[in-house]
Design an enzyme around this catalytic site. Structure first.
Site, PDB file in Angstrom:
ATOM      1  CG  ASN A   1      29.864 -12.763 -17.998  1.00  0.00           C
ATOM      2  OD1 ASN A   1      29.453 -13.740 -17.367  1.00  0.00           O
ATOM      3  ND2 ASN A   1      29.161 -12.182 -18.951  1.00  0.00           N
TER       4      ASN A   1
ATOM      5  NE  ARG B   1      25.836 -10.387 -16.629  1.00  0.00           N
ATOM      6  CZ  ARG B   1      25.351 -10.189 -17.827  1.00  0.00           C
ATOM      7  NH1 ARG B   1      26.148 -10.013 -18.841  1.00  0.00           N
ATOM      8  NH2 ARG B   1      24.053 -10.158 -18.010  1.00  0.00           N
TER       9      ARG B   1
ATOM     10  CG  HIS C   1      19.361  -9.032 -19.749  1.00  0.00           C
ATOM     11  ND1 HIS C   1      18.272  -9.436 -20.509  1.00  0.00           N
ATOM     12  CD2 HIS C   1      20.378  -9.845 -20.098  1.00  0.00           C
ATOM     13  CE1 HIS C   1      18.633 -10.445 -21.280  1.00  0.00           C
ATOM     14  NE2 HIS C   1      19.910 -10.715 -21.040  1.00  0.00           N
TER      15      HIS C   1
ATOM     16  N   GLY D   1      19.241  -9.405 -27.240  1.00  0.00           N
ATOM     17  CA  GLY D   1      20.432 -10.156 -27.671  1.00  0.00           C
ATOM     18  C   GLY D   1      20.055 -11.621 -27.734  1.00  0.00           C
TER      19      GLY D   1
ATOM     20  NE  ARG E   1      17.647 -18.061 -22.316  1.00  0.00           N
ATOM     21  CZ  ARG E   1      18.281 -17.032 -21.762  1.00  0.00           C
ATOM     22  NH1 ARG E   1      17.660 -16.266 -20.895  1.00  0.00           N
ATOM     23  NH2 ARG E   1      19.519 -16.758 -22.071  1.00  0.00           N
TER      24      ARG E   1
ATOM     25  CG  ASP F   1      23.414 -15.493 -35.429  1.00  0.00           C
ATOM     26  OD1 ASP F   1      22.943 -14.506 -36.039  1.00  0.00           O
ATOM     27  OD2 ASP F   1      24.524 -15.478 -34.853  1.00  0.00           O
TER      28      ASP F   1
ATOM     29  N   GLY G   1      22.746  -7.341 -29.244  1.00  0.00           N
ATOM     30  CA  GLY G   1      23.133  -7.620 -30.629  1.00  0.00           C
ATOM     31  C   GLY G   1      22.026  -7.301 -31.618  1.00  0.00           C
TER      32      GLY G   1
ATOM     33  CD  GLU H   1      24.946  -2.208 -29.524  1.00  0.00           C
ATOM     34  OE1 GLU H   1      24.967  -2.946 -28.537  1.00  0.00           O
ATOM     35  OE2 GLU H   1      25.952  -1.836 -30.135  1.00  0.00           O
TER      36      GLU H   1
ATOM     37  CD  GLU I   1      25.105  -6.789 -20.435  1.00  0.00           C
ATOM     38  OE1 GLU I   1      25.730  -7.037 -21.489  1.00  0.00           O
ATOM     39  OE2 GLU I   1      24.245  -7.533 -19.961  1.00  0.00           O
TER      40      GLU I   1
HETATM   41  P1  ADP Z   1      24.268 -12.352 -26.022  1.00  0.00           P
HETATM   42  O1  ADP Z   1      22.956 -12.043 -25.411  1.00  0.00           O
HETATM   43  O2  ADP Z   1      24.475 -13.790 -26.299  1.00  0.00           O
HETATM   44  O3  ADP Z   1      25.428 -11.622 -25.418  1.00  0.00           O
HETATM   45  P2  ADP Z   1      24.325 -10.429 -28.204  1.00  0.00           P
HETATM   46  O4  ADP Z   1      23.801  -9.260 -27.447  1.00  0.00           O
HETATM   47  O5  ADP Z   1      25.693 -10.357 -28.787  1.00  0.00           O
HETATM   48  O6  ADP Z   1      24.143 -11.811 -27.476  1.00  0.00           O
HETATM   49  O7  ADP Z   1      23.291 -10.677 -29.396  1.00  0.00           O
HETATM   50  C1  ADP Z   1      23.401 -11.759 -30.241  1.00  0.00           C
HETATM   51  C2  ADP Z   1      22.291 -11.691 -31.272  1.00  0.00           C
HETATM   52  O8  ADP Z   1      22.414 -10.457 -31.984  1.00  0.00           O
HETATM   53  C3  ADP Z   1      22.400 -12.796 -32.287  1.00  0.00           C
HETATM   54  O9  ADP Z   1      21.107 -13.330 -32.504  1.00  0.00           O
HETATM   55  C4  ADP Z   1      22.890 -12.083 -33.521  1.00  0.00           C
HETATM   56  O10 ADP Z   1      22.404 -12.699 -34.681  1.00  0.00           O
HETATM   57  C5  ADP Z   1      22.253 -10.722 -33.368  1.00  0.00           C
HETATM   58  N1  ADP Z   1      22.930  -9.756 -34.229  1.00  0.00           N
HETATM   59  C6  ADP Z   1      24.221  -9.385 -34.204  1.00  0.00           C
HETATM   60  N2  ADP Z   1      24.484  -8.534 -35.233  1.00  0.00           N
HETATM   61  C7  ADP Z   1      23.328  -8.375 -35.907  1.00  0.00           C
HETATM   62  C8  ADP Z   1      22.926  -7.645 -37.069  1.00  0.00           C
HETATM   63  N3  ADP Z   1      23.780  -6.878 -37.717  1.00  0.00           N
HETATM   64  N4  ADP Z   1      21.640  -7.720 -37.441  1.00  0.00           N
HETATM   65  C9  ADP Z   1      20.765  -8.505 -36.783  1.00  0.00           C
HETATM   66  N5  ADP Z   1      21.076  -9.223 -35.712  1.00  0.00           N
HETATM   67  C10 ADP Z   1      22.325  -9.173 -35.274  1.00  0.00           C
END
Ligand code: ADP
Length: 602
Positions: free
Chosen positions: A7, A90, A179, A209, A240, A281, A329, A332, A388
């Site tokens: 990727n 990807r 996605h 995420g 976004r 974040d 993120g 999950e 993915e």
């Molecule tokens: P990407 O889409 O960039 O691959 P991810 O699927 O890894 O991103 O998601 C990133 C987001 O998930 C970030 O906003 C991060 O803060 C959030 N995240 C990761 N761990 C946690 C958590 N334990 N609680 C809440 N949000 C989380």
């Protein structure tokens, strides 16, 4: 068989290396800050601790060489780089042409480049990764798997925007959705967990995420998704905006903002970052909210509001859901977001089990799926550790097994024969006239070319001399209606159908089509299809022919025949198949189990 999944971003190369016999992850990692002296490679091999080391990676090629070198070192997971048997890439946008995973050819690369119009940041970076990996591993197949592909069969009503239809016809302006591998993975995982065939499930899948989207999955097919022509539409995301009134961009530009600045504002400065003013974040925003920051709280509320709104909308489109699935993120890891989204959805059968919801850690627990709903809740809530890359690796294996593998074995220069019985390709307007506005034709069975299928519905052909009833329709819809008949059919109808290649409809006769909702007269479009062979790019190379060539094809048997003037059509997603009509097939005693042989270029 070892498969490397790549990727590539503009300054990063993320990778996973799988042993596909067991689907075990042999190694994974990322080279970041590619193109700078500070490039760094973070990797993990099997269950060993993470390794972080600086690398010399002035470009993507060097980054990929560094990855291959590290893992082929003595005692590494690769004997040498030749141990990698295929590479999956990807790619974010495949547009309307690349609607399933394909082997990468120069033509495929050209199309990916064209699709950069809709994904100006992602597609060029993906392409840089492809070029680099092809240079580093020139002897193995490279397969592109598209974020958009899972949504390729969206119903027209879901993908068309309410703007002049010509914009779709001329520029392919429409919803594509993104996605895909993640939504597909969630759907497959949910089906496995619920021990129910995917074809019988209605699911709302939420990938939350940094980028975020919701999809309505009906029987394994995406029927609507929140991202649009680009990944900007839909949910609130890290930076976004998601849905805004399209007039906002106009207003800002009238106030003097450049298109680039509007783009930057909506894609990079909005979302959680823009609303909270704190961070993109989610964890930082959650922390600030819990410390009493009002704008952080607002950002979370808007984020959840959107997710909930789409979940409800998609449950309505699906006619209820068997499960709501969360991943990404945020999806999950944030029990709080799942709680807020599911609050008050008892009317649609959703009831969370708070203890299970708080404890859900599918990734840490090493299980793919955790059910966080109450035992008897009719609509399940599932948390999935999305993968993915694994989905991409599976698609790579499927793709190199070959589109024809599941059909007929093709050996040493033979070409399978497909007999085309008279059929119709409909345009949206004619489909509306025959079946009712917005009618979605249902799939009966796929035909040999990937993505095309015979519909359950049929139409009647009404000619000046006679009629032919219950004629098959082949989907997807096309821009213009086309009726393909054999000479015998043309006599029955009383229409002088010319011999034409598909799509070349100028100066062809029209006909009346009759459906359950009414009749429609098409001014042109009745043809006898010119016999042709579809070929994958690799097969064309084997036969030594190119797109547009005419060849001779020989069939043995009781009525041995040599067909001349057979047109070759080559594309990266075609399956090898010679198409003849019923008159041609009958004359040479052919059926769908027949095979022909290549008899030279004309
Ligand atoms: P990407 O889409 O960039 O691959 P991810 O699927 O890894 O991103 O998601 C990133 C987001 O998930 C970030 O906003 C991060 O803060 C959030 N995240 C990761 N761990 C946690 C958590 N334990 N609680 C809440 N949000 C989380």
């Amino acid at each position: 068989m070892k498969v490397l999944v790549i990727n590539a971003g503009s300054t990063s190369v993320k990778y996973n290396l799988y042993e596909m016999d067991t689907e075990a992850v042999l190694a994974r990692g990322i080279v970041e800050r590619v193109g700078t002296p500070a490039a760094v490679h973070t990797s993990r091999t099997g269950s060993q601790p993470k390794l972080v080391e600086p690398v010399d990676a002035p470009n993507h090629r060097a980054a990929i060489d560094a990855i291959l070198a590290l893992h082929s070192k003595h005692g590494g997971v690769l004997e040498n780089r030749a141990d990698v048997r295929a590479v999956g890439h990807r790619v974010v946008h495949g547009g309307e042409k690349l609607v399933r995973p394909v082997r990468i050819t120069p033509e495929v690369k050209k199309t990916i480049e064209e699709c950069a119009l809709f994904a100006p940041i992602h597609n060029p970076a993906n392409l840089a990764g492809i070029e680099a990996a092809q240079e580093a591993l020139p002897d193995v197949p490279h397969v592109a798997v598209f974020d958009t592909a899972f949504h390729a069969e969206l119903p027209t009503s879901a993908f068309v925007y309410g703007v002049p239809y010509e914009l779709y016809l001329s520029q392919s302006i429409r919803r594509y959705g993104f996605h895909g591998p993640s939504h597909q993975f969630m759907a497959a995982s949910a089906a496995e967990h619920l021990k129910t065939d995917l074809s019988r499930l209605k699911l709302v899948t939420c990938h939350l995420g940094g980028g975020a989207s919701v999809t309505a999955v009906d029987g394994g097919r995406s029927i609507d998704t929140s991202m649009g022509m680009t990944p900007l539409e839909g949910l609130l995301m890290a930076t976004r905006s998601g849905d805004v009134d399209p007039a906002l961009g106009l207003l800002l530009s009238r106030q003097g903002m450049s298109p680039e600045a509007v783009d930057e504002l909506l894609n990079k400065k909005s979302g959680l970052l823009g609303l909270s003013g704190i961070s993109q974040d989610f964890r930082d925003v959650e922390k600030a909210a819990s410390e009493g920051n009002d704008r952080a709280r607002l950002a979370i509320e808007v984020f959840v509001h959107r997710v909930k709104k789409y979940v409800g909308a998609y449950a309505a489109l699906l006619g209820g859901a068997d499960a709501i699935v969360f991943t990404g993120g945020i999806g999950e890891n944030s029990a709080r977001v799942r709680r807020m989204v599911c609050d008050g959805l008892i009317y649609m059968g959703v009831a969370l089990d708070d203890a299970k919801n708080e404890a859900a850690r599918p990734r840490d627990a090493g299980v793919g799926v955790v059910d966080v709903s109450q035992h008897r809740a009719p609509t399940k809530v599932l948390v999935v550790a999305t993968d993915e890359e694994r989905m991409i690796a599976r698609e790579v294996v499927r793709t190199i097994a070959g589109p024809t593998a599941a059909r007929k074995r093709v050996t040493g220069g033979t070409i399978p024969v497909g007999v085309s019985v008279r059929h119709v390709h409909l345009s949206r307007a004619d489909c509306d006239a025959l079946f009712g506005a917005g009618y979605e034709l249902a799939m009966k069975r796929p035909v040999s070319q990937p993505g095309q299928y015979v519909c359950r519905e049929t139409v009647d052909l009404v000619g000046p001399k006679g009629e032919i009833s219950r004629v098959a329709i082949i989907n997807p819809l096309r821009k213009e209606t086309q009726v393909e008949v054999a000479k015998t059919d043309a006599y029955v109808l009383g229409i002088d159908a010319p011999l034409r290649e598909s799509g070349k409809l100028d100066n062809t006769p029209g006909i009346t089509l009759r459906g359950p909702n009414g009749s429609t007269q098409i001014p042109k479009g009745v043809i006898m299809a010119h016999r042709h062979v579809h070929m994958h790019t690799d097969e064309a190379a084997q036969f030594g022919v190119k797109d547009g060539d005419t060849i001779r094809v020989r069939v043995e048997g009781d009525r041995e025949t040599v067909f001349g003037d057979v047109i070759v059509r080559v594309r990266g997603d075609f399956a090898l198949d010679m198409h003849v009509d019923t008159d041609e097939a009958n004359a040479a005693a052919l059926n769908n189990d027949s095979v022909a042989s290549f008899d030279g270029v004309q």
